[in-house]
Each structure stands twice: as structure tokens, then as C-alpha cells.
Write a protein that holds these residues in place. Structure first.
Motif, mmCIF file in Angstrom:
data_model
loop_
_atom_site.group_PDB
_atom_site.id
_atom_site.type_symbol
_atom_site.label_atom_id
_atom_site.label_comp_id
_atom_site.label_asym_id
_atom_site.label_seq_id
_atom_site.Cartn_x
_atom_site.Cartn_y
_atom_site.Cartn_z
ATOM 1 N N LEU A 77 -6.840 -1.984 3.729
ATOM 2 C CA LEU A 77 -6.203 -0.764 4.497
ATOM 3 C C LEU A 77 -6.154 -0.736 5.709
ATOM 4 C CD1 LEU A 77 -8.170 2.171 2.508
ATOM 5 C CD2 LEU A 77 -5.770 1.276 1.933
ATOM 6 N N HIS A 99 0.724 4.223 -2.703
ATOM 7 C CA HIS A 99 0.329 5.529 -2.429
ATOM 8 C C HIS A 99 1.410 6.462 -2.519
ATOM 9 C CE1 HIS A 99 -0.622 8.782 0.501
ATOM 10 N NE2 HIS A 99 -1.915 8.367 0.581
ATOM 11 N N LYS A 100 2.552 6.107 -2.593
ATOM 12 C CA LYS A 100 3.642 7.270 -2.870
ATOM 13 C C LYS A 100 3.929 7.583 -4.585
ATOM 14 C CE LYS A 100 8.921 7.525 -2.520
ATOM 15 N NZ LYS A 100 8.885 8.656 -1.744
ATOM 16 N N PHE A 151 -7.897 5.828 -0.518
ATOM 17 C CA PHE A 151 -7.326 5.675 0.770
ATOM 18 C C PHE A 151 -8.031 6.409 1.981
ATOM 19 C CE2 PHE A 151 -3.827 3.919 -1.348
ATOM 20 C CZ PHE A 151 -2.817 3.608 -0.301
ATOM 21 N N ASN A 210 2.653 8.261 3.217
ATOM 22 C CA ASN A 210 1.644 7.421 3.137
ATOM 23 C C ASN A 210 0.437 8.163 4.078
ATOM 24 O OD1 ASN A 210 -0.363 5.481 2.756
ATOM 25 N ND2 ASN A 210 0.335 4.098 4.522
ATOM 26 N N HIS A 211 0.717 8.532 5.030
ATOM 27 C CA HIS A 211 -0.256 9.187 5.946
ATOM 28 C C HIS A 211 -0.489 10.677 6.074
ATOM 29 C CE1 HIS A 211 -1.257 5.101 7.263
ATOM 30 N NE2 HIS A 211 -0.171 4.819 7.386
ATOM 31 N N LEU A 229 0.896 -1.231 0.065
ATOM 32 C CA LEU A 229 0.252 -0.008 -0.044
ATOM 33 C C LEU A 229 0.814 1.244 -0.062
ATOM 34 C CD1 LEU A 229 -2.577 -1.202 2.806
ATOM 35 C CD2 LEU A 229 -3.080 -1.211 0.106
ATOM 36 N N ASN A 230 1.920 1.151 0.806
ATOM 37 C CA ASN A 230 2.765 2.213 0.850
ATOM 38 C C ASN A 230 3.595 2.755 -0.405
ATOM 39 O OD1 ASN A 230 2.473 2.631 3.694
ATOM 40 N ND2 ASN A 230 4.107 1.144 4.152
ATOM 41 N N VAL A 259 -5.796 8.592 -5.768
ATOM 42 C CA VAL A 259 -5.195 7.977 -4.423
ATOM 43 C C VAL A 259 -5.870 8.493 -3.514
ATOM 44 C CG1 VAL A 259 -3.022 8.050 -3.380
ATOM 45 C CG2 VAL A 259 -2.981 7.281 -5.831
ATOM 46 N N LYS A 260 -6.080 9.695 -3.260
ATOM 47 C CA LYS A 260 -6.511 10.397 -2.290
ATOM 48 C C LYS A 260 -8.007 9.985 -1.754
ATOM 49 C CE LYS A 260 -7.288 15.190 -0.565
ATOM 50 N NZ LYS A 260 -7.097 16.668 -0.739
#
Length: 544
Positions: free
Chosen positions: A263, A227-228, A251, A542-543, A223-224, A247-248
Motif C-alpha cells: 500500500l 480497490h475499484k 486498505f 481508490n482514496h 491496487l487501484n 476492501v475497506k
């Protein structure tokens, strides 16, 4: 990440179906998949093993085995041209020139018998028609420099086994971008590398994408990473797209239950309680493993690589020692030496008895108590043997006097212990998912009632949800059977959730050793700090 320069789609996949086998025994791997890829965009595809991610990507380049695999429905439009209807000669021109692919495991994708120069040369001859050796060599050195080899010219005579995992992946990237393709397909490009190498590979892909204006399809279960890198995400399950979006959005507000499960499925928990009275099981004193560097037609020895350099440690009953470090740091070589599968100097003790100088016959009686679970559940199980034959193979060697009924009972019991239905024991590996195959590999290891199990990247090929299940299973088996684990991994979260102690390896040396919590909170060695920072940076991206 690189946002699309225009709204025009360079690739459109419409209602794609992929089936394997004959009409009376068909398996539908992809069922009605549709998506588009814009110019300069990065599209991430998430999903568990067997969800259809790689099959979809391979279909774009028509690399699936025909007639075993076929496409009963659908279109794949590249700049308006349906690739499923294109001739073989046309596809040869598209592959490598217009659309290139980076595969998951570079060691199996590169030819072990050919030098790097020869393998990259083949790409330049085939796709760019560069026949003059001097011109090719100059281009190869440029490509090596482009992907981060500062000593590219000196590396040309190297073979794949002489490179680390990250370096091999850089070679694959050099070959993939040699013709500056319009689309790059990257299938799990960072699965088998540590976090620092992963960060470097991702940065390289982003840089090349920006430089060449490529569109990128990134397939991953991490996932990381997705997302990146990605602008948009497709989530696949059982051959279908269950969710699609930016992506936004995906997630922050996932809609499908499977996406929500993915997730939430971060490695969690901690090592089981260790008895204070636990005795020493394995003790290694001053282990060294050296590999000779050979060169020339006569393979003259010109140097030595210290793969394991004066490493010592102790592992108690019921304890887990996590071993972390970059590709080529000596983690797996150290484990193979402990198991007596790699020549070494130094001494290894098992329950206080030295096993270093034993003959192969004498060592066999110990081997049943030391088992191994490999990284790749696809490659470590023979496709020609049934699950029952795979799991029971060790019993034939170490307990040959067992009757057929007794052997079947032990096999059934092992399957139950790893959470599989005993009635599936007559099936073959290809009939199981990646997570189920890893459970079969674990059942094969525990059937002999071992005391030590070496786990070599046992979850790196699995998505987060399945990964969590396997970690829970390993902890439960350890608690029930008092197993000791040597747990090799490049995933720091996974190691943290399993290990009592952690050993950090770098260039063959054990540069740091300590209790898990203390090492994560107060790392001492510079390399350990680098590893932890790389993992943290990925989490922040990621976060944050």
C-alpha cells in the motif's frame, strides 16, 4: 461492485497445496490456501509475481500441467463438488460452461492463424453444441455487441493482430461469458492496456457481472483495480494468504507488514538532473511506418494502416523521454524503428550521424549502443539458457575477442550493478522472481555499455513494491552511466516519476510533447486530457 446476494458460497478452497517437480526436487508454489467465494461476489487476489495467485486460479480449473504440477493436499469445492476429484470429462463440461477464465495476455491466448469468428465459433460448438453456422453467426454478433463492438459483424473476418490490446481483451471476455458462467476468473485482465482502455474493460466486467449474476475472482497486482472492483481481498505472498478482509478494512487498516509495504509502494521521485551541456543522442525526423491490410485467399492488399505517422523528436544524453498512449497507438512500433528493427521512412540520427540507410552489417556497430528491455521478464529470457549465458550473449556478438575470464568478470559486474548476487549466474530464469528476472534483463542490456536503452513497459508485469525497486534501479544506473532512456508505458504515475519530457501518441501521431510537469499540469490536447482524467478517476475511487 456487486455485493453477494446470499451468504451461500459457490466456491470453497480448503487447505490447497500445489507442488511442482518430483518428490526429490519439489517446489511448493501454494501452501495451505483456504478461502470461499459467495454468489455474486467479487474477490480480489493481490500479490507479487510468483506469490501463487495465478497458480491458485489455474488449480480451480485444473489447468496446471500434470504430472509436473500436483495437489498433495486440499479440496476445491464448486457447489459442493470437489473439482480435484472430478473426472477429466466432468472438468471439460465445467470449464467454459460453469467456470470461465480470462487470461492476462490476449495476444498469446488467441490463435494468430484463425479469424475472430472461427475462434468464438469453437467455443459455441464445444460448450453450447451450436452446430448450425447461421445460428452461431447470430450468437457471435450478439456477443461482440455485448462486449462493446459496435461493428461486430464487420470484425468477424479480422485476425488478432489486427486488433488493439483492449479489443483483443474484449474478444477474450466474449469467449469467456458465451455460456454465462457462474464464476469468472480474471487473471490480470488490464495489465497491458492504457488507463482509458482499463477503465472501459473494468466497466464492462462490472456490467456483465451484474447482467449475469456472476461471481468474479479478480487477480491483479494493481491496487487501484482491486480497490475499484472487489468486495473482499486476499493478499498472497510466497504461496500463502497473509491477509484477508473487506476492501475497506484492508486498505484502511492493513495488518500484515507485506500488505503495508504494498500500500505504501506508489511510484515516486522524479527524473534525475539533466546537464545543460547534454548533447543530442537520438534525433528522429518525420518517421513513418505503414502496415498493409491484406484480405482474401491471395492476401490482396486492400488498404494501409499508418502505425507511425510523421513523428519527430530529439533525445539528449542522460535524458528520459516518456512515451504514452493507448494500445495500438504506435509507441512500440516507433521504438522498433529507432532501433532499426522495423522498416520506416524518414531519418534517424545517432550522435549526429544518419543511421537510416546503413546496411545491416554497418548498423551492427551502432546496435551495441542501443539496447532494449522488454515488458515481460518471463517471456524475454530463454528458459534453456543460464543467467550467465543470457547476459553474456551480446558479448559474443559484439566483443568476440574477450577471453572466458574477461567475459565472466563483465557478467559478474553487470549482476552486481543491478543488485543481484553474482553467484546466482549459473541458475536458470525459472529460479528467480519476476522482479529478479527484470533485473537480469536490465543486466543483459547494460553489459554492452549502451548509450540508449529502450524500456518497453518494463514494470507493467510487476507489483507496486517491486516496480518501485526497478524504477529506483533505473534512475541509479542512468545517473552512474549517463544513459538515455526511451520509456514506454501506459502507467502515467510511472512515466511521471522517470521522464524529463513526455510524448503522447494517438493513432500513430504524436499529439502532444512537453516537459513532464507542464504536460501533467496543463495538458493541451483533448486525448491527453482524457488520459489524465481516466487516471485521476481511478485514484479518486481508490482514496475517496
Amino acid at each position: 461492485m456487486i455485493m453477494a446476494k446470499a451468504n451461500s458460497s459457490i466456491l470453497e478452497v480448503k487447505n490447497l497445496h500445489v507442488s511442482f517437480g518430483k518428490s526429490d526436487q519439489q517446489f511448493n508454489a501454494v501452501k495451505g490456501v483456504s478461502f470461499n467465494l459467495k454468489m455474486g461476489e467479487t474477490l480480489g487476489i493481490l500479490g507479487e509475481s510468483g506469490s501463487g495467485k495465478s497458480v491458485t486460479a489455474l488449480s480451480i480449473l485444473r489447468l496446471l500441467p500434470y504430472p509436473l504440477a500436483h495437489h498433495p493436499h486440499g479440496k476445491i469445492l464448486f457447489e459442493g463438488e470437489d473439482l480435484l476429484q472430478s473426472s477429466s470429462s466432468r472438468m471439460q463440461k465445467i470449464r467454459g460452461n460453469e467456470i470461465s477464465m480470462i487470461f492476462q495476455e490476449p495476444m498469446t491466448s488467441l490463435n494468430p492463424l484463425h479469424t475472430l469468428e472461427k475462434q468464438i465459433s469453437e467455443v459455441l460448438i464445444l460448450h453450447q453444441g451450436i452446430l448450425r453456422e447461421e445460428e452461431r453467426r447470430k450468437k457471435i454478433i450478439e456477443l461482440m455487441k455485448l462486449v462493446g463492438f459496435h461493428d461486430g459483424e464487420q470484425r468477424l473476418s479480422s485476425y488478432p493482430h489486427q486488433l488493439s490490446g483492449g479489443q483483443r481483451q474484449r474478444v477474450m471476455i466474449a469467449m469467456a461469458v458465451a455460456s454465462r458462467p457462474k464464476i469468472l476468473l480474471a487473471d490480470e485482465p488490464t495489465t497491458a492496456v492504457d488507463v482509458t482502455t482499463q477503465a472501459a474493460i473494468l466497466a464492462l466486467l462490472q456490467d456483465l457481472q451484474k447482467k449475469f449474476g456472476m461471481s468474479l475472482i479478480l487477480i491483479s497486482h494493481d491496487l487501484n483495480v482491486v480497490h475499484k472492483m472487489a468486495d473482499r481481498i486476499l493478499v498472497m505472498q510466497n504461496g500463502q494468504i497473509v491477509e484477508e478482509g473487506s476492501v475497506k478494512t484492508v486498505f484502511a487498516k492493513p495488518k500484515d507488514p507485506y500488505t503495508k509495504t504494498l500500500l505504501r509502494a506508489e511510484p515516486s521521485g522524479k527524473a534525475i538532473s539533466l546537464k545543460k551541456s547534454a548533447r543530442s543522442l537520438i534525433k528522429a525526423n518525420d518517421l513513418q511506418v505503414n502496415f498493409s491490410i491484406k484480405h482474401g485467399l491471395l492476401q490482396k492488399v486492400v488498404g494501409t494502416v499508418k502505425a507511425v505517422d510523421h513523428v519527430s523528436f530529439e533525445l539528449r544524453e542522460g535524458e528520459t523521454l516518456g512515451i504514452v498512449g493507448e494500445s495500438g497507438s504506435g509507441k512500440t512500433t516507433l521504438a522498433m524503428a529507432i532501433l532499426g528493427l522495423q522498416q520506416y521512412t524518414g531519418r534517424v540520427y545517432f550522435e549526429g550521424n544518419s543511421i537510416t540507410d546503413l546496411s545491416n552489417k554497418a548498423l551492427r556497430s551502432y546496435r551495441r549502443f542501443m539496447q532494449l528491455v522488454f515488458q515481460d521478464p518471463f517471456g524475454s529470457l530463454s528458459p534453456r539458457l543460464s543467467v550467465s549465458e543470457i547476459i553474456g550473449e551480446g558479448l559474443e556478438v559484439h566483443e568476440p575477442t574477450l577471453s572466458k575470464n574477461e567475459r565472466e568478470k563483465r557478467i559478474s559486474q553487470s549482476l552486481k550493478e543491478v543488485g543481484l548476487d553474482e553467484r546466482t549466474r549459473h541458475r536458470y530464469p525459472h529460479e528467480f522472481s519476476g522482479g529478479q528476472r527484470q533485473r537480469i534483463a536490465i543486466a543483459r542490456a547494460i553489459i554492452l555499455k549502451p548509450k540508449l536503452v529502450v524500456l518497453d513497459e518494463p514494470t507493467s508485469a510487476l507489483d507496486r513494491a517491486i516496480q518501485k525497486e526497478i524504477l529506483d534501479l533505473l534512475r541509479a544506473l542512468q545517473k552512474a552511466k549517463g544513459l538515455s532512456y526511451l520509456f514506454i508505458s501506459h502507467d502515467l504515475k510511472v512515466v511521471k516519476s522517470m521522464s524529463h519530457h513526455i510524448m503522447v501518441m494517438h493513432k500513430g501521431e504524436a499529439v502532444e510533447f512537453g516537459a513532464t510537469e507542464a504536460l501533467f499540469q496543463r495538458p493541451k490536447h483533448a486525448y491527453t486530457k482524457t488520459l489524465l482524467k481516466a487516471a485521476l478517476d481511478l485514484e479518486i475511487n481508490n482514496h475517496g
